[in-house]
Scaffold this motif. Sequence first.
Motif, PDB file in Angstrom:
ATOM      1  N   TRP A  79       0.847  -1.198   0.000  1.00  0.00           N
ATOM      2  CA  TRP A  79       0.000   0.000   0.000  1.00  0.00           C
ATOM      3  C   TRP A  79       0.880   1.244   0.000  1.00  0.00           C
ATOM      4  CZ3 TRP A  79      -5.568   0.332   1.258  1.00  0.00           C
ATOM      5  CH2 TRP A  79      -6.200  -0.912   1.167  1.00  0.00           C
ATOM      6  N   VAL A  80       0.668   2.096  -0.989  1.00  0.00           N
ATOM      7  CA  VAL A  80       1.401   3.357  -1.100  1.00  0.00           C
ATOM      8  C   VAL A  80       0.388   4.466  -0.833  1.00  0.00           C
ATOM      9  CG1 VAL A  80       2.904   4.765  -2.529  1.00  0.00           C
ATOM     10  CG2 VAL A  80       2.902   2.274  -2.805  1.00  0.00           C
ATOM     11  N   THR A  81       0.495   5.090   0.335  1.00  0.00           N
ATOM     12  CA  THR A  81      -0.592   5.934   0.842  1.00  0.00           C
ATOM     13  C   THR A  81      -0.174   7.377   1.129  1.00  0.00           C
ATOM     14  OG1 THR A  81      -0.146   5.321   3.146  1.00  0.00           O
ATOM     15  CG2 THR A  81      -1.621   3.889   1.901  1.00  0.00           C
ATOM     16  N   THR A  82       1.094   7.705   0.937  1.00  0.00           N
ATOM     17  CA  THR A  82       1.597   9.061   1.150  1.00  0.00           C
ATOM     18  C   THR A  82       2.706   9.319   0.143  1.00  0.00           C
ATOM     19  OG1 THR A  82       3.318   8.362   2.707  1.00  0.00           O
ATOM     20  CG2 THR A  82       1.159   8.937   3.650  1.00  0.00           C
ATOM     21  N   ARG A  83       3.099  10.574   0.039  1.00  0.00           N
ATOM     22  CA  ARG A  83       4.226  10.894  -0.844  1.00  0.00           C
ATOM     23  C   ARG A  83       5.516  10.260  -0.325  1.00  0.00           C
ATOM     24  NH1 ARG A  83       3.246  17.137  -0.534  1.00  0.00           N
ATOM     25  NH2 ARG A  83       2.140  16.402   1.324  1.00  0.00           N
ATOM     26  N   ASP A  84       5.728  10.291   0.973  1.00  0.00           N
ATOM     27  CA  ASP A  84       6.907   9.625   1.518  1.00  0.00           C
ATOM     28  C   ASP A  84       6.873   8.122   1.252  1.00  0.00           C
ATOM     29  OD1 ASP A  84       7.928  12.004   2.458  1.00  0.00           O
ATOM     30  OD2 ASP A  84       7.282  11.690   4.536  1.00  0.00           O
ATOM     31  N   GLY A  85       5.678   7.567   1.195  1.00  0.00           N
ATOM     32  CA  GLY A  85       5.536   6.136   0.973  1.00  0.00           C
ATOM     33  C   GLY A  85       5.899   5.675  -0.421  1.00  0.00           C
ATOM     34  N   LEU A  86       6.159   6.607  -1.340  1.00  0.00           N
ATOM     35  CA  LEU A  86       6.589   6.214  -2.689  1.00  0.00           C
ATOM     36  C   LEU A  86       7.870   5.391  -2.656  1.00  0.00           C
ATOM     37  CD1 LEU A  86       5.815   9.594  -4.472  1.00  0.00           C
ATOM     38  CD2 LEU A  86       4.695   7.403  -4.975  1.00  0.00           C
ATOM     39  N   SER A  87       8.660   5.554  -1.598  1.00  0.00           N
ATOM     40  CA  SER A  87       9.881   4.762  -1.474  1.00  0.00           C
ATOM     41  C   SER A  87       9.578   3.268  -1.367  1.00  0.00           C
ATOM     42  CB  SER A  87      10.687   5.212  -0.257  1.00  0.00           C
ATOM     43  OG  SER A  87       9.944   5.007   0.941  1.00  0.00           O
ATOM     44  N   LEU A  88       8.356   2.924  -0.941  1.00  0.00           N
ATOM     45  CA  LEU A  88       7.974   1.518  -0.849  1.00  0.00           C
ATOM     46  C   LEU A  88       7.933   0.855  -2.222  1.00  0.00           C
ATOM     47  CD1 LEU A  88       5.095   1.813   1.790  1.00  0.00           C
ATOM     48  CD2 LEU A  88       7.422   0.961   2.170  1.00  0.00           C
ATOM     49  N   ILE A  89       7.654   1.640  -3.256  1.00  0.00           N
ATOM     50  CA  ILE A  89       7.655   1.078  -4.612  1.00  0.00           C
ATOM     51  C   ILE A  89       9.072   0.647  -4.988  1.00  0.00           C
ATOM     52  CG2 ILE A  89       7.168   1.517  -7.047  1.00  0.00           C
ATOM     53  CD1 ILE A  89       5.083   3.555  -6.176  1.00  0.00           C
ATOM     54  N   SER A  90      10.038   1.502  -4.712  1.00  0.00           N
ATOM     55  CA  SER A  90      11.436   1.155  -5.007  1.00  0.00           C
ATOM     56  C   SER A  90      11.869  -0.080  -4.237  1.00  0.00           C
ATOM     57  CB  SER A  90      12.351   2.337  -4.667  1.00  0.00           C
ATOM     58  OG  SER A  90      11.999   3.481  -5.419  1.00  0.00           O
ATOM     59  N   GLN A  91      11.424  -0.167  -2.986  1.00  0.00           N
ATOM     60  CA  GLN A  91      11.762  -1.333  -2.168  1.00  0.00           C
ATOM     61  C   GLN A  91      11.134  -2.604  -2.745  1.00  0.00           C
ATOM     62  OE1 GLN A  91      13.904  -1.351   0.293  1.00  0.00           O
ATOM     63  NE2 GLN A  91      13.640  -3.513   0.806  1.00  0.00           N
ATOM     64  N   ALA A  92       9.870  -2.489  -3.158  1.00  0.00           N
ATOM     65  CA  ALA A  92       9.192  -3.645  -3.742  1.00  0.00           C
ATOM     66  C   ALA A  92       9.884  -4.095  -5.025  1.00  0.00           C
ATOM     67  CB  ALA A  92       7.731  -3.300  -4.019  1.00  0.00           C
ATOM     68  N   ILE A  93      10.296  -3.143  -5.846  1.00  0.00           N
ATOM     69  CA  ILE A  93      10.991  -3.476  -7.093  1.00  0.00           C
ATOM     70  C   ILE A  93      12.295  -4.215  -6.789  1.00  0.00           C
ATOM     71  CG2 ILE A  93      12.240  -2.463  -9.035  1.00  0.00           C
ATOM     72  CD1 ILE A  93      10.016  -0.267  -9.045  1.00  0.00           C
ATOM     73  N   LYS A  94      13.042  -3.719  -5.837  1.00  0.00           N
ATOM     74  CA  LYS A  94      14.310  -4.354  -5.461  1.00  0.00           C
ATOM     75  C   LYS A  94      14.090  -5.785  -4.977  1.00  0.00           C
ATOM     76  CE  LYS A  94      18.148  -3.861  -2.172  1.00  0.00           C
ATOM     77  NZ  LYS A  94      18.692  -3.022  -1.051  1.00  0.00           N
ATOM     78  N   GLU A  95      13.124  -5.962  -4.080  1.00  0.00           N
ATOM     79  CA  GLU A  95      12.871  -7.284  -3.524  1.00  0.00           C
ATOM     80  C   GLU A  95      12.306  -8.239  -4.577  1.00  0.00           C
ATOM     81  OE1 GLU A  95      10.351  -6.699  -0.146  1.00  0.00           O
ATOM     82  OE2 GLU A  95      11.919  -5.696   1.037  1.00  0.00           O
ATOM     83  N   ALA A  96      11.435  -7.739  -5.442  1.00  0.00           N
ATOM     84  CA  ALA A  96      10.864  -8.597  -6.483  1.00  0.00           C
ATOM     85  C   ALA A  96      11.954  -9.098  -7.422  1.00  0.00           C
ATOM     86  CB  ALA A  96       9.786  -7.835  -7.257  1.00  0.00           C
ATOM     87  N   ARG A  97      12.892  -8.255  -7.742  1.00  0.00           N
ATOM     88  CA  ARG A  97      13.999  -8.680  -8.599  1.00  0.00           C
ATOM     89  C   ARG A  97      14.846  -9.750  -7.914  1.00  0.00           C
ATOM     90  NH1 ARG A  97      15.329  -2.525 -10.723  1.00  0.00           N
ATOM     91  NH2 ARG A  97      14.049  -2.651 -12.629  1.00  0.00           N
ATOM     92  N   GLN A  98      15.008  -9.628  -6.609  1.00  0.00           N
ATOM     93  CA  GLN A  98      15.760 -10.635  -5.870  1.00  0.00           C
ATOM     94  C   GLN A  98      15.003 -11.964  -5.817  1.00  0.00           C
ATOM     95  OE1 GLN A  98      16.191  -8.560  -2.149  1.00  0.00           O
ATOM     96  NE2 GLN A  98      18.063  -7.488  -2.775  1.00  0.00           N
ATOM     97  N   GLN A  99      13.684 -11.906  -5.755  1.00  0.00           N
ATOM     98  CA  GLN A  99      12.878 -13.123  -5.684  1.00  0.00           C
ATOM     99  C   GLN A  99      12.721 -13.812  -7.037  1.00  0.00           C
ATOM    100  OE1 GLN A  99       9.072 -12.234  -3.838  1.00  0.00           O
ATOM    101  NE2 GLN A  99      10.041 -11.255  -2.079  1.00  0.00           N
ATOM    102  N   LYS A 100      12.900 -13.063  -8.109  1.00  0.00           N
ATOM    103  CA  LYS A 100      12.667 -13.607  -9.444  1.00  0.00           C
ATOM    104  C   LYS A 100      13.682 -14.700  -9.758  1.00  0.00           C
ATOM    105  CE  LYS A 100      11.776 -11.969 -14.153  1.00  0.00           C
ATOM    106  NZ  LYS A 100      12.589 -12.964 -14.843  1.00  0.00           N
ATOM    107  N   LYS A 101      13.164 -15.835 -10.202  1.00  0.00           N
ATOM    108  CA  LYS A 101      14.024 -16.958 -10.559  1.00  0.00           C
ATOM    109  C   LYS A 101      13.600 -17.500 -11.909  1.00  0.00           C
ATOM    110  CE  LYS A 101      15.059 -18.530  -5.832  1.00  0.00           C
ATOM    111  NZ  LYS A 101      14.354 -17.449  -5.116  1.00  0.00           N
ATOM    112  N   GLY A 102      14.577 -17.721 -12.775  1.00  0.00           N
ATOM    113  CA  GLY A 102      14.279 -18.306 -14.071  1.00  0.00           C
ATOM    114  C   GLY A 102      13.585 -17.346 -15.017  1.00  0.00           C
ATOM    115  N   PRO A 103      13.002 -17.899 -16.081  1.00  0.00           N
ATOM    116  CA  PRO A 103      12.428 -17.052 -17.134  1.00  0.00           C
ATOM    117  C   PRO A 103      11.042 -16.491 -16.816  1.00  0.00           C
ATOM    118  CG  PRO A 103      12.182 -19.364 -17.700  1.00  0.00           C
ATOM    119  CD  PRO A 103      12.954 -19.326 -16.417  1.00  0.00           C
ATOM    120  N   LYS A 104      10.374 -17.007 -15.777  1.00  0.00           N
ATOM    121  CA  LYS A 104       9.020 -16.530 -15.465  1.00  0.00           C
ATOM    122  C   LYS A 104       9.016 -15.059 -15.103  1.00  0.00           C
ATOM    123  CE  LYS A 104       5.968 -20.157 -13.740  1.00  0.00           C
ATOM    124  NZ  LYS A 104       5.226 -20.599 -12.544  1.00  0.00           N
ATOM    125  N   LYS A 105       8.003 -14.344 -15.575  1.00  0.00           N
ATOM    126  CA  LYS A 105       7.849 -12.947 -15.176  1.00  0.00           C
ATOM    127  C   LYS A 105       7.319 -12.886 -13.746  1.00  0.00           C
ATOM    128  CE  LYS A 105       7.407  -9.495 -17.679  1.00  0.00           C
ATOM    129  NZ  LYS A 105       6.938  -8.321 -18.454  1.00  0.00           N
TER     130      LYS A 105
END
Length: 390
Positions: A79-105
Motif C-alpha cells: 500500500w502506497v498511501t503518502t508521498r513519503d511512501g513512494l519509497s515503498l515502490i522502489s523497495q518492492a521493485i528491489k525485492e521482487a527482482r531478488q525473488q525472481k528466478k528463471g524465465p518466469k515474469k
Amino acid sequence: MVQLTQFVLATAALAGAASAAPKPPPGPNVNPWTGKDRYVVQSYGKKLDQTIAAFTAQNDTLNAARTRTVAQKISTFTWVTTRDGLSLISQAIKEARQQKKGPKKMIVGLVLYNLPDRDCSAGESAGELSSANNGLQIYKKEFVDKYAKLVSEARDLDFAIVLEPDSLGNAVTNQGVPFCANATPIYEEGIAYAISKLQFPNVHLYIDAAHGGWLGWADNLKPTAEVFGRVVAMAKKLNPMAKIRGFSTNVSNYNSFQAKVRENYTEYSPSWDESHYATSLAPYLEAEGLPSHFIIDQGRVALPGAREEWGEWCNVEPAGFGPLPGSKQNNTNVDSLVWIKPGGESDGKCGLTGAPAAGAWFDEYVQMLVKNADPPLAPTYMKKPHGPKA
C-alpha cells in the motif's frame, strides 16, 4: 412479498442487461496473472515474526509454522498511501527482482491510495491531502506522476495496481454526506488522472469497486457502472490510449468469494458473495464499454455468523485468512483471487475493544486469522541446522 417481487424484477432486469449489453471493443484479453510468479512482501513477513514468536511462546508450533508460510510464501499487496511512501515502490521493485528466478515474469501488487479528502464517509483512514489546500494538484504532480515514473522504469516486472479503495463507492451511495458530495468531483478527476498517467505495457490497472454488500444491490449496479464509465471517459480525454484491466473488490472487507452459507442480511441481493457480485456487475460494465475482469481480495474472510449486518466492516470477529492468491475458481470474470489488505493491520479503533488505530499492527487479530484460515494453511517448519559430524 413486495421486497421479493422487487428482487424478481431486478433479477429479470439483470438478465436483460446481460443479453442486451454491447461487448467492450475487441482487443487482447490476456489475464495478466497467468503464468507469473507473485511478489512476496518482505516487510509484511517481518511483522509476522511477532505472531510466530507469540505462537512459539504458547508452544503452538503448528500455527507458528502456518504463520511462517504466510510470511515467506504468500503474495500480498504493498500500500502506497503518502508521498513519503513512494519509497515503498522502489523497495518492492528491489525485492521482487531478488525473488525472481528463471524465465518466469514476476507480478507485483500495489495499491495507490492517497486522494485528497480520502475516506470521506468513514474517516478511519483519512489521508495527508486536503482539496482545500491544493490537494488535487499535489496528488497529481507529487504523488501520481512520481508513482508512474517508478513503475514505468521497472520494465522487467509487471504491476497490478489497485486504484483508490472505496472512493468511487462514495460517489454512488454517499452523496447525502456533504463531505463526500464535495469530494466526489475530486475523486473522479484524481482517479482519471492516475489512469491516464499509468498507461504502460507492464502495468495492469484495477479500479476499486468496493464490495457486494455496498454496491452489489440490484439498484446500485447500473449507477456504479455509470460512475466507472464516466471516470474512464475522463481519462481518455487526457490520454486517448487510456484503458484499465478491470476492477478490484472486497479490499479490506470480509466477504467470501463463494459463500458456504448465505447470510440472512444478504437477502434480496443478487451479490450475496463476491463471485456473485462480479457476475452481477459485469453486464452493466460491458454496457458502458468497460472490461468485466476482477481481482477479489480474500486476505480476510468473516466466518459464518460473525456479522449481524453487512455494514460491519471494522476488525470483524471471528475471521480467518481466505483462499490463497491464485487459487482455482470457477468464475470467468475473475482474473485472480488475491490478498490485498495485509491481515494483521487494524481497520481502526473500532470493532473490537482495544483495537489500535487504522494501519497499526494488531497481533491478537492476526493470530485469529491464522487459526481460522479456510482452507487451513500449510505449515512451513524451520529447518534444523546440521551439527558437526561425530
